[in-house]
Design a protein around this motif. Structure first.
Motif, PDB file in Angstrom:
ATOM      1  N   LYS A 138      17.099  41.994 -29.777  1.00  0.00           N
ATOM      2  CA  LYS A 138      16.897  43.418 -29.482  1.00  0.00           C
ATOM      3  C   LYS A 138      18.130  44.223 -29.864  1.00  0.00           C
ATOM      4  O   LYS A 138      18.021  45.312 -30.424  1.00  0.00           O
ATOM      5  CB  LYS A 138      16.577  43.605 -27.994  1.00  0.00           C
ATOM      6  CG  LYS A 138      16.156  45.015 -27.620  1.00  0.00           C
ATOM      7  CD  LYS A 138      15.974  45.191 -26.111  1.00  0.00           C
ATOM      8  CE  LYS A 138      14.875  44.337 -25.555  1.00  0.00           C
ATOM      9  NZ  LYS A 138      14.620  44.587 -24.129  1.00  0.00           N
ATOM     10  N   LYS A 165      18.303  44.495 -33.688  1.00  0.00           N
ATOM     11  CA  LYS A 165      17.319  45.475 -34.161  1.00  0.00           C
ATOM     12  C   LYS A 165      17.794  46.902 -33.853  1.00  0.00           C
ATOM     13  O   LYS A 165      17.687  47.799 -34.691  1.00  0.00           O
ATOM     14  CB  LYS A 165      15.962  45.214 -33.504  1.00  0.00           C
ATOM     15  CG  LYS A 165      14.866  46.107 -34.016  1.00  0.00           C
ATOM     16  CD  LYS A 165      13.527  45.745 -33.409  1.00  0.00           C
ATOM     17  CE  LYS A 165      12.453  46.685 -33.939  1.00  0.00           C
ATOM     18  NZ  LYS A 165      11.165  46.444 -33.296  1.00  0.00           N
ATOM     19  N   GLU A 176      18.438  49.804 -36.548  1.00  0.00           N
ATOM     20  CA  GLU A 176      17.647  51.034 -36.458  1.00  0.00           C
ATOM     21  C   GLU A 176      18.527  52.257 -36.217  1.00  0.00           C
ATOM     22  O   GLU A 176      18.275  53.316 -36.779  1.00  0.00           O
ATOM     23  CB  GLU A 176      16.592  50.910 -35.357  1.00  0.00           C
ATOM     24  CG  GLU A 176      15.450  50.000 -35.754  1.00  0.00           C
ATOM     25  CD  GLU A 176      14.386  49.872 -34.682  1.00  0.00           C
ATOM     26  OE1 GLU A 176      14.481  50.543 -33.629  1.00  0.00           O
ATOM     27  OE2 GLU A 176      13.454  49.081 -34.902  1.00  0.00           O
TER      28      GLU A 176
END
Length: 163
Positions: free
Chosen positions: A73, A76, A80
């Motif tokens: 997480k 990511k 992002e």
């Protein structure tokens, strides 16, 4: 999470990492303004061996194992955020922030093992206010530990031994 004397600190009660807590934690960190251009190594290494060569005890291992569940997480999120903010230097600046803390405590102050991990964690969380953001900061630190962007790598020790 343990303090330097091994006592539980309040952050242990918050064990979830959300994008909102990661965002708030990142916003609280004092990242450099420009890309420090220190390169990136996103290769996953032998985490158990890395725990051993960094002389991390059972308390710290437990914290790392718990926070490591959020590593994907965190990765990511980092990717992002760099895209969403159009800031390709963000991952390097984040890494530099933690590496700088590590270098200060390890190279300048001579701290190692559990105390080094705790010192980096506490310093990184210094300006972070909420418990959820403190845990998000820990999750970032652990992610960088797992991908070997911070703390000694097994190959560092092997290379030093072969010299």
């Amino acid at each position: 999470i343990y303090g330097l004397q091994g006592e539980l600190t309040p952050e242990v009660e918050e064990k979830d990492v959300t994008y909102a807590s990661l965002e708030a934690a990142i916003d609280s960190l004092k990242l450099p303004k420009t890309d420090p251009n220190i390169g990136f190594d996103l290769k996953i290494h032998d985490t158990d061996r890395k725990l051993d060569i960094n002389n991390l005890g059972e308390r710290t291992k437990k914290v790392i194992v718990e926070a490591a569940q959020h590593s994907a997480k965190v990765q990511k999120f980092i990717s992002e955020r760099a895209k969403q903010t159009n800031d390709s230097s963000f991952p390097a600046r984040l890494r530099y922030f933690f590496v700088s803390l590590y270098n200060k405590f390890y190279l300048e102050d001579g701290i190692y093992g559990d105390d080094l991990f705790e010192a980096v964690r506490q310093a990184a969380s210094e300006s972070v206010k909420s418990v959820s953001c403190k845990f998000a900061t820990l999750a970032i630190l652990v992610h960088l530990f797992i991908i070997c962007d911070i703390f000694l790598r097994p190959e560092d020790v092997e290379n030093a031994a072969s010299r």
